[in-house]
Design an enzyme around this catalytic site. Structure first.
Site, mmCIF file in Angstrom:
data_model
loop_
_atom_site.group_PDB
_atom_site.id
_atom_site.type_symbol
_atom_site.label_atom_id
_atom_site.label_comp_id
_atom_site.label_asym_id
_atom_site.label_seq_id
_atom_site.Cartn_x
_atom_site.Cartn_y
_atom_site.Cartn_z
ATOM 1 N N CYS A 70 100.230 -1.433 17.233
ATOM 2 C CA CYS A 70 100.784 -0.292 17.954
ATOM 3 C C CYS A 70 100.816 0.928 17.029
ATOM 4 O O CYS A 70 100.662 0.816 15.822
ATOM 5 C CB CYS A 70 102.202 -0.601 18.402
ATOM 6 S SG CYS A 70 102.376 -2.202 19.172
ATOM 7 N N ARG A 109 92.486 3.519 19.188
ATOM 8 C CA ARG A 109 92.793 2.153 18.784
ATOM 9 C C ARG A 109 93.181 1.271 19.960
ATOM 10 O O ARG A 109 93.316 0.067 19.808
ATOM 11 C CB ARG A 109 93.934 2.151 17.760
ATOM 12 C CG ARG A 109 93.652 3.037 16.578
ATOM 13 C CD ARG A 109 94.887 3.466 15.840
ATOM 14 N NE ARG A 109 95.425 2.408 15.014
ATOM 15 C CZ ARG A 109 96.540 1.766 15.267
ATOM 16 N NH1 ARG A 109 97.234 2.040 16.346
ATOM 17 N NH2 ARG A 109 96.962 0.833 14.466
ATOM 18 N N TRP A 160 100.861 -1.895 22.036
ATOM 19 C CA TRP A 160 99.847 -2.930 22.296
ATOM 20 C C TRP A 160 100.682 -4.196 22.425
ATOM 21 O O TRP A 160 101.205 -4.705 21.445
ATOM 22 C CB TRP A 160 98.879 -2.978 21.111
ATOM 23 C CG TRP A 160 97.979 -4.163 21.074
ATOM 24 C CD1 TRP A 160 98.208 -5.371 20.486
ATOM 25 C CD2 TRP A 160 96.669 -4.251 21.639
ATOM 26 N NE1 TRP A 160 97.137 -6.188 20.652
ATOM 27 C CE2 TRP A 160 96.184 -5.536 21.350
ATOM 28 C CE3 TRP A 160 95.865 -3.376 22.359
ATOM 29 C CZ2 TRP A 160 94.928 -5.969 21.754
ATOM 30 C CZ3 TRP A 160 94.614 -3.802 22.753
ATOM 31 C CH2 TRP A 160 94.154 -5.085 22.454
ATOM 32 N N ASN A 215 106.553 -1.433 15.180
ATOM 33 C CA ASN A 215 105.324 -2.233 15.106
ATOM 34 C C ASN A 215 105.662 -3.513 14.355
ATOM 35 O O ASN A 215 106.432 -3.473 13.392
ATOM 36 C CB ASN A 215 104.232 -1.510 14.305
ATOM 37 C CG ASN A 215 103.695 -0.314 15.039
ATOM 38 O OD1 ASN A 215 104.026 -0.085 16.200
ATOM 39 N ND2 ASN A 215 102.863 0.458 14.355
ATOM 40 N N GLY A 216 105.037 -4.625 14.723
ATOM 41 C CA GLY A 216 105.282 -5.879 14.018
ATOM 42 C C GLY A 216 105.932 -6.894 14.943
ATOM 43 O O GLY A 216 105.966 -6.711 16.163
ATOM 44 N N GLU A 261 78.668 -19.039 13.177
ATOM 45 C CA GLU A 261 79.304 -17.726 13.223
ATOM 46 C C GLU A 261 78.644 -16.758 12.231
ATOM 47 O O GLU A 261 78.433 -15.583 12.532
ATOM 48 C CB GLU A 261 80.812 -17.865 12.949
ATOM 49 C CG GLU A 261 81.598 -16.570 12.895
ATOM 50 C CD GLU A 261 81.489 -15.703 14.151
ATOM 51 O OE1 GLU A 261 80.967 -16.171 15.170
ATOM 52 O OE2 GLU A 261 81.909 -14.535 14.086
ATOM 53 N N LYS A 306 76.875 -13.310 13.323
ATOM 54 C CA LYS A 306 77.275 -12.009 12.754
ATOM 55 C C LYS A 306 76.064 -11.305 12.170
ATOM 56 O O LYS A 306 75.871 -10.117 12.382
ATOM 57 C CB LYS A 306 78.312 -12.190 11.634
ATOM 58 C CG LYS A 306 79.732 -12.445 12.026
ATOM 59 C CD LYS A 306 80.522 -11.249 12.492
ATOM 60 C CE LYS A 306 80.524 -11.141 13.978
ATOM 61 N NZ LYS A 306 81.318 -12.043 14.749
ATOM 62 N N GLU A 319 73.607 -10.096 14.864
ATOM 63 C CA GLU A 319 74.242 -9.093 15.719
ATOM 64 C C GLU A 319 74.261 -7.705 15.082
ATOM 65 O O GLU A 319 73.998 -6.709 15.748
ATOM 66 C CB GLU A 319 75.681 -9.573 15.986
ATOM 67 C CG GLU A 319 76.492 -8.723 16.902
ATOM 68 C CD GLU A 319 77.906 -9.285 17.095
ATOM 69 O OE1 GLU A 319 78.342 -10.144 16.298
ATOM 70 O OE2 GLU A 319 78.573 -8.863 18.039
ATOM 71 N N HIS A 355 64.886 -32.231 11.078
ATOM 72 C CA HIS A 355 64.359 -32.598 12.401
ATOM 73 C C HIS A 355 63.596 -31.441 13.039
ATOM 74 O O HIS A 355 63.441 -31.409 14.261
ATOM 75 C CB HIS A 355 65.500 -33.071 13.306
ATOM 76 C CG HIS A 355 66.198 -34.275 12.755
ATOM 77 N ND1 HIS A 355 65.599 -35.522 12.697
ATOM 78 C CD2 HIS A 355 67.421 -34.412 12.181
ATOM 79 C CE1 HIS A 355 66.429 -36.376 12.124
ATOM 80 N NE2 HIS A 355 67.543 -35.724 11.794
ATOM 81 N N LYS A 359 81.475 -4.344 23.449
ATOM 82 C CA LYS A 359 82.661 -5.046 22.948
ATOM 83 C C LYS A 359 83.170 -6.035 23.984
ATOM 84 O O LYS A 359 83.603 -7.131 23.661
ATOM 85 C CB LYS A 359 83.752 -4.027 22.602
ATOM 86 C CG LYS A 359 85.008 -4.638 21.993
ATOM 87 C CD LYS A 359 84.738 -5.147 20.596
ATOM 88 C CE LYS A 359 85.901 -5.882 19.981
ATOM 89 N NZ LYS A 359 85.463 -6.758 18.869
HETATM 90 C C1 AGP Z 1 81.046 -11.316 18.580
HETATM 91 O O1 AGP Z 1 80.845 -10.617 17.414
HETATM 92 C C2 AGP Z 1 80.455 -10.737 19.778
HETATM 93 N N1 AGP Z 1 80.828 -9.404 19.955
HETATM 94 C C3 AGP Z 1 80.468 -11.607 21.026
HETATM 95 O O2 AGP Z 1 79.789 -12.774 20.744
HETATM 96 C C4 AGP Z 1 81.840 -11.957 21.630
HETATM 97 O O3 AGP Z 1 82.499 -12.863 20.804
HETATM 98 C C5 AGP Z 1 81.618 -12.560 23.031
HETATM 99 O O4 AGP Z 1 81.032 -11.589 23.868
HETATM 100 C C6 AGP Z 1 82.890 -13.074 23.651
HETATM 101 O O5 AGP Z 1 83.831 -12.072 23.808
HETATM 102 P P1 AGP Z 1 85.331 -12.406 24.124
HETATM 103 O O6 AGP Z 1 85.886 -13.140 22.965
HETATM 104 O O7 AGP Z 1 85.970 -11.082 24.344
HETATM 105 O O8 AGP Z 1 85.347 -13.252 25.362
#
Ligand code: AGP
Length: 600
Positions: free
Chosen positions: A2, A27, A72, A96-97, A473, A477, A480, A496, A595
């Site tokens: 927040c 934010r 938030w 906040n917190g 992951e 990353k 992406e 394999h 996002k």
């Molecule tokens: C992760 O870096 C990505 N932006 C993407 O894979 C994301 O995790 C996925 O779209 C799921 O989003 P969510 O966690 O908001 O459901």
């Protein structure tokens, strides 16, 4: 998190508070409010929704001292009553917190006759300060803060008195000409002053238009140094970091701390989720879990499979949300959906499908009031604070935090883990935020390795057991944000097929922290080294063997083997970040990605 703002000066406070709150809008927030000292009373204006709407609804108020907040939600839904500031008599608080012992304090204050109107943890602070108030606000804040457990950054208004304090949540004091400011974030007040004083934990500031006095937690006066901030607004929004992603990677210790706050007692070996509406008998009856998610959240779910199976002996199927409707689930299984945004269309559709089978559902998410939270039976919030970079970083770490706790809790209730094991795990988990900070302290070292990666077209991340989801992951990353082709593989699976792709031009990241598969992992490293691949290992700091087999090692602090994936995550995040940076990529807005993915 927040946003907080406070003003004491000679100008009208309301326009300054609204303008400053607006500068924190990027934010994200769900509600906003201000409190102004006017006509001998503290007047509060707040509501759910946008700052612009709050501004339009404001009457003509005058007053030269006030506080403001963008919320938030963490405790209580996003609505007008739960919006800050919260009041008790003539005292208004923006916070906040998380106040961990707010339930106990709420009961105590209720017995003393205080009436609570909101669902928030913050309201106890307002009443507590009111309880101690005699004739000086700082004198009341000092004992109130001693009563609370948890994290806080607060701005407190009482008449013309304005006080700020912090613990584990940032707060800065801005020094102006005939006016002084409080802010949770520098951009909020950068337009008004560049002279800033950073409050440290347990410090308190008392502001008037002409002075700011600083105190320690026992009200001994202390001297503080003024810093001149030369950032432009864009740099300030990122707290001086070049990208939101890097800022959010650095916020992970705090995010995880908040994830754990009030939920863990390592001394008693207990875990509590206030929002979990499952009885012990219902948990004992769970024999199957379906985890449903996408992308990074899916990788968190995959680690969850190892944790639930190991700690609680529960069989877990992890389903890609967009595929779930084609696999069917049995009504007896618990369906856990993981989504940082709570809005991902594929996850939402799968959740609805699961509900149609009659499954009990639980969401792990970061956004209170999001669509998924409104449709599931149970929600556990990750409390990471808003995440702006498209690449999920701190929300992933907090998802892992929740999943560790949930798996341990289920294991304890099912009698699969002992009290001693539980305590040991909790002690180790509690140390993780500080251990992440140590890794962040060595990030320059990781940046050097990223240079090697930045010239690659293809790469591999490999790991075994609970390191395998982190390999996935890491690969996600890297592709992406740097647009380098990356594959995450269970190391044993290389032979394999994918081993055919390994050459001196395919760097390999081997997550090789200690554990039952360590020796096998070393064999896999030898396999790829035999094909001349450059290998960077992520290993335990006590491991002095691994250097012999690889080209470089990033060491992570020692912890329980099964907890080490959280630490390895930070390394793969930084490696991806610096690789993307070396390639001049648009890190916070990778091409073709959003996002929140709200289309199926
Ligand atoms: C992760 O870096 C990505 N932006 C993407 O894979 C994301 O995790 C996925 O779209 C799921 O989003 P969510 O966690 O908001 O459901």
């Amino acid at each position: 998190m927040c946003g907080i703002i406070g003003y004491s000066g000679r100008r009208q406070a309301a326009p300054i508070l609204i303008d400053s709150l607006g500068r924190l809008e990027y934010r994200g927030y769900d509600s906003a409010g201000i409190a102004i000292f006017n006509n001998n009373t503290v007047e509060v204006y707040k509501d759910k929704g946008r700052i612009a709407d709050l501004e339009k609804a404001l009457p003509d108020i005058s007053g030269t001292v006030g506080i403001g907040h963008t919320r938030w939600a963490t405790h209580g839904r996003p609505n007008k009553v739960n919006a800050h500031p919260h009041t008790s008599g003539n005292i208004a608080v923006a916070h906040n917190g998380i106040i961990e012992n707010y339930q106990q304090l709420r009961e105590k204050l209720t017995q003393l006759g205080y009436i609570f109107v909101s669902e928030t943890d913050t309201e106890v602070l307002a009443h507590l300060i009111n309880y101690y108030y005699k004739n000086n606000l700082t004198d009341a804040v000092v004992p109130a803060l001693k009563d609370i457990k948890g994290s806080y950054a607060i701005a407190v208004l009482c008449g013309s008195e304005l006080v700020a304090a912090r613990k584990d949540s940032p707060l800065v004091i801005g020094i102006g000409e005939n006016e002084n400011f409080i802010a949770s974030d520098i951009p909020a007040i950068l337009k008004y002053t560049r002279k800033m004083i950073f409050l440290e934990d347990m410090e308190i500031a008392s502001l008037t238009p002409d002075s700011v006095l600083f105190f320690d937690s026992n009200k001994r006066q202390i001297e503080k140094q003024i810093n001149i901030i030369d950032w432009d607004m864009e740099a300030a929004e990122k707290s001086g970091y070049e990208h939101f992603m890097l800022k959010e990677i650095h916020e992970q210790p705090r995010a995880l701390h908040e994830t754990f706050a009030g939920r863990i007692s390592e001394l008693e070996g207990t875990i509590t989720f206030d929002s979990l509406d499952l009885t012990e008998d219902q948990i004992k009856d769970i024999s199957r879990i379906n985890v449903i998610a996408c992308g990074t959240s899916l990788n968190a779910g995959l680690l969850g499979k190892y944790l639930f199976e190991q700690f609680a002996g529960i069989h877990v199927d992890v389903e890609i949300a967009s595929e779930f409707r084609y696999v069917h689930s049995s009504p007896g299984s618990l369906v856990i959906v993981i989504s940082q945004s709570g809005e991902t269309a594929d996850t939402l559709a799968a959740l609805r499908e699961a509900k149609s089978y009659g499954c009990k559902t639980l969401a792990i998410t970061n956004v209170m009031g999001s669509t998924i939270t409104r449709e599931v039976d149970n929600v556990i919030y990750t409390r990471s604070g808003p995440e702006i970079g498209v690449a999920a970083t701190k929300t992933f770490i907090s998802q892992l935090g929740v999943i560790y706790l949930l798996a341990l809790l289920f294991g304890k209730i099912k009698g699969k883990i002992s009290s001693d094991q539980m305590k040991r795990m909790l002690v180790s988990l509690k140390q993780i935020p500080a251990q992440i900070t140590r890794i962040l302290g060595n990030k320059e070292f990781i940046e050097i390795y990223a240079q090697i990666f930045s010239n690659a077209n293809d790469s591999f991340f490999i790991g075994r057991t609970f390191n395998y989801p982190i390999a996935l992951e890491g690969a996600l990353k890297l592709k992406e944000i740097s647009y380098i082709h990356a594959e995450g593989y269970a190391a044993g699976e290389l032979k394999h097929g994918p081993l055919a792709l390994i050459t001196k031009n395919t760097p390999v990241i081997a997550i090789a922290t200690r554990g039952i598969t360590y020796d096998k992992m070393v064999n896999n490293i030898k396999e790829v080294k035999a094909r001349e691949a450059p290998v960077l290992a992520i290993a335990d700091e006590k491991d002095i063997e691994i250097e012999k087999y690889v080209d470089g090692v990033v060491k992570v602090p020692s912890t329980e083997d099964i907890i080490s994936p959280i630490l390895s995550t930070v390394v793969v995040q930084l490696l991806s970040y610096y690789t993307a940076k070396a390639r001049n990529c648009t890190i916070d807005q990778p091409r073709n990605l959003a996002k929140s993915v709200t289309v199926e």
